[in-house]
Design a protein around this motif. Structure first.
Motif, PDB file in Angstrom:
ATOM      1  N   ASN A  26      -1.265   6.135 -12.577  1.00 55.12           N
ATOM      2  CA  ASN A  26      -1.429   6.665 -11.686  1.00 55.12           C
ATOM      3  C   ASN A  26      -2.637   6.974 -10.502  1.00 55.12           C
ATOM      4  O   ASN A  26      -1.866   6.126  -9.136  1.00 55.12           O
ATOM      5  N   ILE A  27      -3.438   6.852 -10.994  1.00 58.63           N
ATOM      6  CA  ILE A  27      -4.202   6.902 -10.401  1.00 58.63           C
ATOM      7  C   ILE A  27      -4.610   5.285  -9.940  1.00 58.63           C
ATOM      8  O   ILE A  27      -4.769   4.989  -8.813  1.00 58.63           O
ATOM      9  N   VAL A  28      -4.424   4.514 -10.524  1.00 59.28           N
ATOM     10  CA  VAL A  28      -4.870   2.771 -10.338  1.00 59.28           C
ATOM     11  C   VAL A  28      -3.680   2.679  -9.206  1.00 59.28           C
ATOM     12  O   VAL A  28      -3.625   1.860  -8.571  1.00 59.28           O
ATOM     13  N   HIS A  29      -2.666   2.983  -9.410  1.00 60.15           N
ATOM     14  CA  HIS A  29      -1.640   2.716  -8.367  1.00 60.15           C
ATOM     15  C   HIS A  29      -2.102   3.771  -7.252  1.00 60.15           C
ATOM     16  O   HIS A  29      -1.986   3.084  -5.985  1.00 60.15           O
ATOM     17  N   LEU A  30      -2.589   4.902  -6.608  1.00 60.95           N
ATOM     18  CA  LEU A  30      -2.896   5.535  -5.760  1.00 60.95           C
ATOM     19  C   LEU A  30      -4.224   4.493  -5.175  1.00 60.95           C
ATOM     20  O   LEU A  30      -4.285   3.941  -4.705  1.00 60.95           O
ATOM     21  N   LEU A  31      -5.283   4.339  -5.744  1.00 59.29           N
ATOM     22  CA  LEU A  31      -6.481   3.033  -5.431  1.00 59.29           C
ATOM     23  C   LEU A  31      -5.946   1.752  -5.038  1.00 59.29           C
ATOM     24  O   LEU A  31      -6.371   1.437  -3.550  1.00 59.29           O
ATOM     25  N   PHE A  32      -4.541   1.455  -5.911  1.00 56.93           N
ATOM     26  CA  PHE A  32      -3.910  -0.290  -4.869  1.00 56.93           C
ATOM     27  C   PHE A  32      -3.664   0.471  -3.505  1.00 56.93           C
ATOM     28  O   PHE A  32      -3.325  -0.728  -2.831  1.00 56.93           O
ATOM     29  N   LYS A  48      -5.513 -10.844   3.580  1.00 53.46           N
ATOM     30  CA  LYS A  48      -5.474 -12.016   2.188  1.00 53.46           C
ATOM     31  C   LYS A  48      -6.649 -11.772   1.675  1.00 53.46           C
ATOM     32  O   LYS A  48      -5.568 -11.890  -0.088  1.00 53.46           O
ATOM     33  N   THR A  49      -7.460 -11.090   1.299  1.00 52.05           N
ATOM     34  CA  THR A  49      -8.165 -10.804  -0.118  1.00 52.05           C
ATOM     35  C   THR A  49      -7.345 -10.031  -1.095  1.00 52.05           C
ATOM     36  O   THR A  49      -7.430  -9.967  -2.236  1.00 52.05           O
ATOM     37  N   TYR A  50      -6.614  -8.782  -0.575  1.00 42.92           N
ATOM     38  CA  TYR A  50      -5.932  -7.820  -1.466  1.00 42.92           C
ATOM     39  C   TYR A  50      -4.872  -8.430  -2.143  1.00 42.92           C
ATOM     40  O   TYR A  50      -4.651  -8.248  -3.140  1.00 42.92           O
ATOM     41  N   ALA A  51      -4.245  -9.453  -1.388  1.00 37.85           N
ATOM     42  CA  ALA A  51      -3.265 -10.192  -2.281  1.00 37.85           C
ATOM     43  C   ALA A  51      -3.638 -10.933  -3.205  1.00 37.85           C
ATOM     44  O   ALA A  51      -2.761 -11.130  -4.255  1.00 37.85           O
ATOM     45  N   THR A  52      -4.130 -11.654  -2.734  1.00 39.32           N
ATOM     46  CA  THR A  52      -4.845 -12.784  -3.789  1.00 39.32           C
ATOM     47  C   THR A  52      -5.770 -12.367  -4.642  1.00 39.32           C
ATOM     48  O   THR A  52      -5.283 -12.712  -6.036  1.00 39.32           O
ATOM     49  N   VAL A  53      -6.772 -10.927  -4.261  1.00 39.72           N
ATOM     50  CA  VAL A  53      -7.557 -10.391  -5.875  1.00 39.72           C
ATOM     51  C   VAL A  53      -5.925  -9.638  -6.491  1.00 39.72           C
ATOM     52  O   VAL A  53      -5.826  -9.839  -7.735  1.00 39.72           O
ATOM     53  N   GLY A  57       0.647  -0.920  -0.316  1.00 36.63           N
ATOM     54  CA  GLY A  57       0.042  -0.203   0.001  1.00 36.63           C
ATOM     55  C   GLY A  57       1.084   1.276  -0.232  1.00 36.63           C
ATOM     56  O   GLY A  57       0.373   1.925  -1.044  1.00 36.63           O
ATOM     57  N   VAL A  58       1.823   1.240   1.134  1.00 40.59           N
ATOM     58  CA  VAL A  58       2.935   1.871   0.929  1.00 40.59           C
ATOM     59  C   VAL A  58       3.400   2.594  -0.327  1.00 40.59           C
ATOM     60  O   VAL A  58       3.825   3.571  -1.146  1.00 40.59           O
ATOM     61  N   LEU A  66      -3.494   0.437   2.531  1.00 43.31           N
ATOM     62  CA  LEU A  66      -4.029   0.393   3.693  1.00 43.31           C
ATOM     63  C   LEU A  66      -5.018  -0.190   4.153  1.00 43.31           C
ATOM     64  O   LEU A  66      -4.774  -0.821   5.345  1.00 43.31           O
ATOM     65  N   ALA A  67      -5.901  -0.253   3.696  1.00 43.04           N
ATOM     66  CA  ALA A  67      -7.736  -0.361   4.776  1.00 43.04           C
ATOM     67  C   ALA A  67      -7.127  -1.919   4.294  1.00 43.04           C
ATOM     68  O   ALA A  67      -7.834  -2.055   5.242  1.00 43.04           O
ATOM     69  N   ALA A  68      -6.794  -2.544   3.553  1.00 45.10           N
ATOM     70  CA  ALA A  68      -7.240  -3.809   3.798  1.00 45.10           C
ATOM     71  C   ALA A  68      -5.352  -4.637   5.226  1.00 45.10           C
ATOM     72  O   ALA A  68      -6.141  -5.519   5.681  1.00 45.10           O
TER      73      ALA A  68
END
Length: 130
Positions: free
Chosen positions: A51-57, A72-77, A11-12, A62-64
């Motif tokens: 860049n927007i996609v990177h920001l959203l990821f 786990k969902t963040y990493a897998t998806v 996230g960071v 960070l939220a996940a």
């Protein structure tokens, strides 16, 4: 490393990559062709959407990272999405006219996919303390 820490680190890093992309000359343009697109660090083609996609990821990571299930969902998806982006970058380097995905982005997306999928698919929740 726990999957929650992985989501936090990714996230960071994604937020930092987005910032670098936004300040890269050409990084705010909408060129999807990797040739005229901005080149973050001189290696990776970027545009505003990229860049927007990177920001959203990054925000998602960070939220996940706040829960095991979210991380786990963040990493897998996220890993699955980056694997798909690597394949799309190989087949359509201009991302169907939306975002530059070719060149060095192909191998970078493949490496990101492998790392995220590894941590997402092998993550084990720690038992609660008694």
């Amino acid at each position: 490393m726990t999957v929650q820490r992985v989501a936090q680190v990714f996230g960071v890093v994604f937020i930092l990559v987005a910032i670098v992309g936004f300040i890269t000359p050409g990084g705010m343009a909408m060129h999807a062709d990797p040739a005229p697109a901005g080149q973050a660090r001189g290696l990776f083609p970027v545009n505003l959407l990229h860049n927007i996609v990177h920001l959203l990821f990054g925000i998602w990571g960070l939220a996940a990272s706040r829960s095991f299930a979210g991380a786990k969902t963040y990493a897998t998806v996220g890993g699955g999405i980056y694997l798909l982006l690597a394949v799309v970058g190989f087949l359509s380097p201009n991302g169907f006219g939306l975002v530059p995905l070719g060149g060095n982005d192909i191998w970078l997306h493949a490496v990101l996919a492998a790392g995220l999928l590894f941590f997402g698919l092998t993550a084990k929740d720690r038992p609660a303390a008694v």
